[in-house]
Write an enzyme that holds these catalytic residues in place. Structure first.
Site, PDB file in Angstrom:
ATOM      1  N   LYS A 201      38.541  37.853  14.466  1.00  0.00           N
ATOM      2  CA  LYS A 201      39.127  37.154  15.179  1.00  0.00           C
ATOM      3  C   LYS A 201      38.363  36.940  16.482  1.00  0.00           C
ATOM      4  O   LYS A 201      37.801  37.917  17.070  1.00  0.00           O
ATOM      5  CB  LYS A 201      40.618  37.775  15.875  1.00  0.00           C
ATOM      6  CG  LYS A 201      41.084  37.373  17.185  1.00  0.00           C
ATOM      7  CD  LYS A 201      42.403  38.190  17.333  1.00  0.00           C
ATOM      8  CE  LYS A 201      42.920  38.235  18.519  1.00  0.00           C
ATOM      9  NZ  LYS A 201      44.327  38.854  18.830  1.00  0.00           N
TER      10      LYS A 201
HETATM   11  C1  R5P Z   1      44.247  41.815  22.827  1.00  0.00           C
HETATM   12  O1  R5P Z   1      43.549  43.063  22.879  1.00  0.00           O
HETATM   13  C2  R5P Z   1      45.098  41.635  21.714  1.00  0.00           C
HETATM   14  O2  R5P Z   1      44.265  41.903  20.531  1.00  0.00           O
HETATM   15  C3  R5P Z   1      45.633  40.331  21.532  1.00  0.00           C
HETATM   16  O3  R5P Z   1      46.167  40.265  20.318  1.00  0.00           O
HETATM   17  C4  R5P Z   1      44.593  39.161  21.697  1.00  0.00           C
HETATM   18  O4  R5P Z   1      43.880  39.245  22.925  1.00  0.00           O
HETATM   19  C5  R5P Z   1      45.260  37.925  21.324  1.00  0.00           C
HETATM   20  O5  R5P Z   1      46.271  37.604  22.644  1.00  0.00           O
HETATM   21  P1  R5P Z   1      45.940  36.531  23.630  1.00  0.00           P
HETATM   22  O6  R5P Z   1      46.133  35.112  23.013  1.00  0.00           O
HETATM   23  O7  R5P Z   1      46.764  36.725  24.506  1.00  0.00           O
HETATM   24  O8  R5P Z   1      44.523  36.873  24.135  1.00  0.00           O
END
Ligand code: R5P
Length: 292
Positions: A201
């Site tokens: 990711k």
């Molecule tokens: C953050 O540390 C988490 O892993 C979240 O799942 C990630 O940042 C994704 O969420 P967002 O789209 O709010 O950035």
């Protein structure tokens, strides 16, 4: 005593057995269980996923939009292909009848009050199996203060995941002094894949995201990042998909939207149906007004 079988007659002698490939990049050599779990995260028809990230509480407590996951998230969870969350929220709040994939947050330790890269593995593999998860997610802080420790968390989880057929998602977290540019994300994503992550990711960058995706030999999903206007988030999603992302793992841009249900459906339309950002935004407006 069962009847003695009369030996079969239809051996399909002249029909070769199909040797199916697998629809995800870099996953052909994985075992059946790993591929089956991947098929609960990524839609085999499109090869893409909409993961709804709601794990923010593991380091920052009741984040805006996630104060009551039973009220705000459970009603829209069926629009996601997969939820990304902690085991605490999974056990307390998500109905076990949920049919989508579960990606379990498997690292943690420091809160927002401390150095975030100082994470440890925070879930036992036996508990992950008990929860029937589809994948485990670990934060990797390339360039961060505890870079090596976080990489070691990844490699230990990859060993455990390989042992039991559970894919590992490496989440690239930006170190304090690292610029969020394509050069950084090429470095971070490639390191994660080289060290065994089954998918990665990362964040979208307008300049050079295609090179990040191309140089990573496993699927990439795009994190949403901080809340931006809906049309902008849909444009970012569209661009990431067109430039090689296999989906999104989006949180705040969905659950902090003025209409989370409408937004997740619009994001789905971009990811799975290749709707343009403008078409998806019109869908968002239409669904938002239907709701109110
Ligand atoms: C953050 O540390 C988490 O892993 C979240 O799942 C990630 O940042 C994704 O969420 P967002 O789209 O709010 O950035």
């Amino acid at each position: 005593m069962p009847e003695v079988d009369q030996e079969g007659k239809d051996y399909g002698i002249n029909i070769p057995v199909k040797t199916e490939g697998f629809f995800l990049k870099g996953a052909s050599a994985l075992d059946w269980g790993m591929k089956n779990r991947f098929s609960r995260i990524f839609n085999p028809k499109t090869g893409r996923t909409v993961m709804l990230a709601i794990d923010h509480g593991y380091f920052q407590g009741p984040t805006t939009g996630l104060e009551r996951i039973d009220l705000n998230i459970v009603p829209i969870a069926h629009y996601a292909d997969t939820l990304m969350l902690t085991r605490g929220i999974l056990r307390t709040t998500i109905p076990p009848t949920y049919q989508g994939g579960i990606v379990l947050r498997a690292s943690g330790g420091p809160s927002i009050l401390k150095e975030l890269s100082n994470e440890q593995i925070a879930v036992d593999i036996e508990d992950a199996i008990r929860l029937n998860v589809s994948a485990l997610a670990v934060q990797v802080f390339i360039g961060g203060e505890y870079e090596t420790q976080s990489v070691h968390n990844l490699t230990r989880l990859v060993d455990m995941g390989n042992r039991y057929g559970i894919p590992i998602l490496a989440v690239t977290a930006v170190g304090k002094d690292m610029a969020r540019d394509a050069r950084y994300f090429r470095l971070a994503c490639r390191i994660c894949a080289e060290l065994g992550a089954h998918y990665v990711k990362t964040y979208y960058v307008p300049d050079g995201f295609a090179t990040v995706a191309a140089s990573c030999p496993v699927p990439l999903v795009m994190a949403g990042g901080k809340k931006i206007p809906e049309l902008e988030a849909l444009k970012m999603t569209y661009n990431a998909i067109q430039e090689g992302a296999a989906g999104v793992d989006m949180g705040r841009n969905i659950f902090q939207s003025e209409s989370p249900a409408a937004m997740i459906q619009a994001v789905r339309a971009v990811v799975h149906e290749n709707l343009s950002p403008q078409e998806a935004y019109e869908l968002f407006l239409q669904l938002k007004h239907q709701k109110t």
